[in-house]
Design a protein around this motif. Sequence first.
Motif, PDB file in Angstrom:
ATOM      1  N   ILE A   1       0.836  -1.208   0.000  1.00  0.00           N
ATOM      2  CA  ILE A   1       0.000   0.000   0.000  1.00  0.00           C
ATOM      3  C   ILE A   1       0.867   1.251   0.000  1.00  0.00           C
ATOM      4  CG2 ILE A   1      -1.682   1.304   1.364  1.00  0.00           C
ATOM      5  CD1 ILE A   1      -2.756  -1.362   2.371  1.00  0.00           C
ATOM      6  N   THR A   2       1.969   1.190   0.710  1.00  0.00           N
ATOM      7  CA  THR A   2       2.823   2.376   0.821  1.00  0.00           C
ATOM      8  C   THR A   2       3.985   2.364  -0.163  1.00  0.00           C
ATOM      9  OG1 THR A   2       4.077   1.267   2.565  1.00  0.00           O
ATOM     10  CG2 THR A   2       2.264   2.685   3.252  1.00  0.00           C
ATOM     11  N   SER A   3       4.339   1.174  -0.682  1.00  0.00           N
ATOM     12  CA  SER A   3       5.510   1.105  -1.554  1.00  0.00           C
ATOM     13  C   SER A   3       5.173   1.133  -3.041  1.00  0.00           C
ATOM     14  CB  SER A   3       6.310  -0.181  -1.255  1.00  0.00           C
ATOM     15  OG  SER A   3       5.516  -1.327  -1.539  1.00  0.00           O
ATOM     16  N   VAL A   4       3.932   0.785  -3.402  1.00  0.00           N
ATOM     17  CA  VAL A   4       3.538   0.747  -4.812  1.00  0.00           C
ATOM     18  C   VAL A   4       2.278   1.568  -4.986  1.00  0.00           C
ATOM     19  CG1 VAL A   4       2.900  -0.724  -6.745  1.00  0.00           C
ATOM     20  CG2 VAL A   4       4.518  -1.560  -5.047  1.00  0.00           C
ATOM     21  N   LEU A   5       2.298   2.459  -5.976  1.00  0.00           N
ATOM     22  CA  LEU A   5       1.127   3.307  -6.228  1.00  0.00           C
ATOM     23  C   LEU A   5       0.593   3.144  -7.640  1.00  0.00           C
ATOM     24  CD1 LEU A   5       2.147   6.558  -4.329  1.00  0.00           C
ATOM     25  CD2 LEU A   5       0.360   4.933  -3.709  1.00  0.00           C
ATOM     26  N   ASP A   6       1.208   2.250  -8.414  1.00  0.00           N
ATOM     27  CA  ASP A   6       0.692   1.952  -9.741  1.00  0.00           C
ATOM     28  C   ASP A   6      -0.368   0.861  -9.612  1.00  0.00           C
ATOM     29  OD1 ASP A   6       0.817   1.850 -12.770  1.00  0.00           O
ATOM     30  OD2 ASP A   6       1.370  -0.211 -12.248  1.00  0.00           O
ATOM     31  N   LEU A   7      -1.579   1.109 -10.138  1.00  0.00           N
ATOM     32  CA  LEU A   7      -2.700   0.195  -9.929  1.00  0.00           C
ATOM     33  C   LEU A   7      -2.398  -1.206 -10.461  1.00  0.00           C
ATOM     34  CD1 LEU A   7      -5.558  -0.264  -8.952  1.00  0.00           C
ATOM     35  CD2 LEU A   7      -6.402   0.548 -11.161  1.00  0.00           C
ATOM     36  N   GLU A   8      -1.858  -1.316 -11.667  1.00  0.00           N
ATOM     37  CA  GLU A   8      -1.574  -2.631 -12.236  1.00  0.00           C
ATOM     38  C   GLU A   8      -0.556  -3.388 -11.382  1.00  0.00           C
ATOM     39  OE1 GLU A   8      -0.441  -2.431 -16.301  1.00  0.00           O
ATOM     40  OE2 GLU A   8      -2.355  -1.607 -16.991  1.00  0.00           O
ATOM     41  N   SER A   9       0.458  -2.666 -10.901  1.00  0.00           N
ATOM     42  CA  SER A   9       1.482  -3.312 -10.059  1.00  0.00           C
ATOM     43  C   SER A   9       0.901  -3.751  -8.733  1.00  0.00           C
ATOM     44  CB  SER A   9       2.649  -2.342  -9.831  1.00  0.00           C
ATOM     45  OG  SER A   9       3.252  -1.985 -11.052  1.00  0.00           O
ATOM     46  N   VAL A  10       0.006  -2.941  -8.159  1.00  0.00           N
ATOM     47  CA  VAL A  10      -0.629  -3.301  -6.892  1.00  0.00           C
ATOM     48  C   VAL A  10      -1.437  -4.581  -7.059  1.00  0.00           C
ATOM     49  CG1 VAL A  10      -2.458  -2.637  -5.274  1.00  0.00           C
ATOM     50  CG2 VAL A  10      -0.703  -0.985  -5.905  1.00  0.00           C
ATOM     51  N   ILE A  11      -2.242  -4.655  -8.118  1.00  0.00           N
ATOM     52  CA  ILE A  11      -3.082  -5.837  -8.335  1.00  0.00           C
ATOM     53  C   ILE A  11      -2.218  -7.068  -8.585  1.00  0.00           C
ATOM     54  CG2 ILE A  11      -4.785  -6.873  -9.883  1.00  0.00           C
ATOM     55  CD1 ILE A  11      -5.981  -4.090 -10.262  1.00  0.00           C
ATOM     56  N   ARG A  12      -1.172  -6.930  -9.399  1.00  0.00           N
ATOM     57  CA  ARG A  12      -0.277  -8.062  -9.665  1.00  0.00           C
ATOM     58  C   ARG A  12       0.371  -8.555  -8.369  1.00  0.00           C
ATOM     59  NH1 ARG A  12       2.532 -10.209 -14.012  1.00  0.00           N
ATOM     60  NH2 ARG A  12       0.530  -9.873 -15.058  1.00  0.00           N
ATOM     61  N   GLN A  13       0.777  -7.625  -7.513  1.00  0.00           N
ATOM     62  CA  GLN A  13       1.419  -8.025  -6.263  1.00  0.00           C
ATOM     63  C   GLN A  13       0.425  -8.734  -5.347  1.00  0.00           C
ATOM     64  OE1 GLN A  13       3.843  -5.041  -4.551  1.00  0.00           O
ATOM     65  NE2 GLN A  13       4.436  -6.241  -2.774  1.00  0.00           N
ATOM     66  N   ILE A  14      -0.818  -8.282  -5.334  1.00  0.00           N
ATOM     67  CA  ILE A  14      -1.825  -8.910  -4.484  1.00  0.00           C
ATOM     68  C   ILE A  14      -2.057 -10.360  -4.909  1.00  0.00           C
ATOM     69  CG2 ILE A  14      -4.289  -8.921  -3.886  1.00  0.00           C
ATOM     70  CD1 ILE A  14      -4.141  -5.839  -4.020  1.00  0.00           C
ATOM     71  N   VAL A  15      -2.287 -10.606  -6.206  1.00  0.00           N
ATOM     72  CA  VAL A  15      -2.599 -11.973  -6.662  1.00  0.00           C
ATOM     73  C   VAL A  15      -1.380 -12.884  -6.544  1.00  0.00           C
ATOM     74  CG1 VAL A  15      -4.481 -11.225  -8.148  1.00  0.00           C
ATOM     75  CG2 VAL A  15      -2.175 -11.355  -9.099  1.00  0.00           C
ATOM     76  N   ASP A  16      -0.199 -12.365  -6.877  1.00  0.00           N
ATOM     77  CA  ASP A  16       0.996 -13.217  -6.807  1.00  0.00           C
ATOM     78  C   ASP A  16       1.360 -13.558  -5.368  1.00  0.00           C
ATOM     79  OD1 ASP A  16       1.180 -13.304  -9.509  1.00  0.00           O
ATOM     80  OD2 ASP A  16       2.915 -11.978  -9.698  1.00  0.00           O
ATOM     81  N   THR A  17       1.265 -12.561  -4.481  1.00  0.00           N
ATOM     82  CA  THR A  17       1.596 -12.812  -3.079  1.00  0.00           C
ATOM     83  C   THR A  17       0.617 -13.805  -2.464  1.00  0.00           C
ATOM     84  OG1 THR A  17       2.500 -10.588  -2.847  1.00  0.00           O
ATOM     85  CG2 THR A  17       1.936 -11.752  -0.826  1.00  0.00           C
ATOM     86  N   THR A  18      -0.662 -13.653  -2.772  1.00  0.00           N
ATOM     87  CA  THR A  18      -1.667 -14.557  -2.209  1.00  0.00           C
ATOM     88  C   THR A  18      -1.429 -15.992  -2.675  1.00  0.00           C
ATOM     89  OG1 THR A  18      -3.277 -12.746  -2.194  1.00  0.00           O
ATOM     90  CG2 THR A  18      -4.142 -14.978  -1.987  1.00  0.00           C
ATOM     91  N   LYS A  19      -1.106 -16.178  -3.958  1.00  0.00           N
ATOM     92  CA  LYS A  19      -0.852 -17.535  -4.436  1.00  0.00           C
ATOM     93  C   LYS A  19       0.438 -18.105  -3.840  1.00  0.00           C
ATOM     94  CE  LYS A  19       0.058 -20.537  -8.285  1.00  0.00           C
ATOM     95  NZ  LYS A  19       0.247 -20.761  -9.712  1.00  0.00           N
TER      96      LYS A  19
END
Length: 707
Positions: free
Chosen positions: A358-376
């Motif tokens: 939330i604090t390190s990435v502010l690009d929407l596409e990068s945020v979403i990619r990080q969420i799905v990859d981290t969760t998996k």
Amino acid sequence: VGLVHQTGTGLQWGRRFLHDGEELLPQTVELIRERFDLYYVGIFLLDETGQWAVLRAGTGEAGKRMLQQGHKLEVGGRSMIGWCTAHGEARIALDVGAEAVRFDNPLLPETRSEMALPLVSRGRVIGAMTIQSDKPAAFTEEDITALQTMADQLATAIENARLFAETQQALKETQELYETGRAIGAAATPADVGRTLVEYAVHTDLTIARLLLYEFEDGQPVHLTMAESWTVDGRPVHPYGTRLPVDEYAVARLLRPDEPLVVEDVHADPRLDEPTRLLAEVARVRSFAIVPLAIGDRLIGGLMVGRDGPSTFSERLLNNLWTLCGQAAIAVENLRLLEETRRRAQELEAINEISRAITSVLDLESVIRQIVDTTKERFGHYFVSLLLVEGDRLVFEDGSTIGDTSRRLERGKITLDLERPSIATDAVRTGEPILVNDVLFDPRYVTVPELSEARSELAVPIEVKGQVIGVLDVQSDRPYAYSRTDVLLLQSLAGQAGVAIENARLFAEVEATARRRALISEVLEAGAASLDPDELLHRVAEAISLRLEMPCGIFGWEPETETLRPIVVYDPTGEPFPLPETVPAITAEMVPAIFEAIRTRDLQVVLDVPSHVRGPALQFIRSFGVQDAAYVPLIARERILGILSLGRQSGHPPLDEDELEFIQIVGANLSVAWENARLYREAVETAERLKEVDRLKSQFLANMPHE
């Protein structure tokens, strides 16, 4: 003496039985037949029941045919072999026509005399040898003695080979037990333990093995769940995760922690009910044993092994399985506790990692990619996806890799109508998590070919300020993969994801506003810094393509021919697209929409541009992979100067109202700057013409006096 020597030579084959076993029997009978010039020689060995003497080797074509037919004679029956094996004594018929108990074999019509010699080892009859001649009274006392001696030694060799084979088998089983036990001890997950346990059946004569595990509620077993499996022929089995309610299946209630459950025939065992028999029939199992997995008196499951036909299960096999199941039960319990601790740590770490995003990435596409990859990555899902609400649709934004592959789905691959029922849209409409234990039996499941192995799904709504903005969706390749704990965890992750997405959106809006202001400033600066129209249009087109990351073209209007001609074209990276020296004019037939913008003097947006363009203009469209386009008329002092064209490529967000309004503002500023540059050029050209006229006038006046 000659006979004894021949006998001794024949016994060399018998001694090799210790290493080569029954493979030497055909050679043995053939050697005896040749050395003694006999009509036929055959060797019978008793089966496991001791009721039949089964032919194991026979000479000639007759022996081959009898072996193919599975020829056997009953012990104690009306045959010389039957009598011999029952009494443990030789039976000799020097004239077979006078023998009362002889079996008249139609495949051996030339037999005139016959001997049946018992094969006795350590006082136990293990078989018999038939020796037949086509001559009457063919055997002397010396022959009988020599052949019986040979039979005795052959029996000893065969029995030694059997004992040797049993010893080797025992050593092999001990090694297999050791290797399997070591693999169980080294297993990293309960599933690894299960796979190791069922794969032990590879080393046995079993046809199927299946791990069964209890599921508990308030300390009581409620389901017996089918876990890892193995079959000898790859036959279909009940799916992984199939649940058997304890109160509906007798097999789930019959297990005890202190003894195996053995069923020798599912059709004849009165303890079984119809549901249990049906389970066995589906798996083509006729007999089975279930060895318990227990920790003390607490039963946690069992290992089911079975065969296709009615059968017994040897004490040795059950003891081996009991040993392995004891080790497996302890390993499963320890790994389960370890997995729970590790899972909780992973949950906290994943939540913290998404929080850092939330604090390190502010690009929407990068945020979403990080969420799905981290969760998996943290929780080992088959597939993780994030979908966002766009108007009345739910659109797939991004997803993790699929299973163990590196494949991903393209953005927009899944688009769902919010009014139509589906697992994800139901989560949006209700604002509640939706858990489906087996998607194969839920009509709401949306089939995606790339996700063919998905079996269970959990969709959790993402809320921001009380409004559902999307869905965080996870899928597993196992049915019943998710529990209430998983729901709570995913809800926590979805909350963090909502904050991250909202922050990225706000940042994107601020950045877009700043970028637009910067672009307008650049257009104005270009107009102020350059009064050359060509230079101005190049600088502006470069700035627009770079700032908006879209192909940009500026076309000049030629009112005399009512056509357009490309002046500058730039790609999304701000690089100029080379135009031919002779640029073809564009007519209304080639690009109708662009001329509609000129006619109406208003913005025109065209979707699926390639299907609406013809002629040379299609080259520009295809070279950049443009899907949609916006055409802005450039007008100054009520005069049309040309067209500003912007193309949307695949992967670029759709042109929304704010962006289209901004493009029109850019077009208005560009029109003013272009008109000023055009007027300045005209003024310069007029001044140059006046200067030339003045020069000619001065020259004319200077030449007048001489004339």
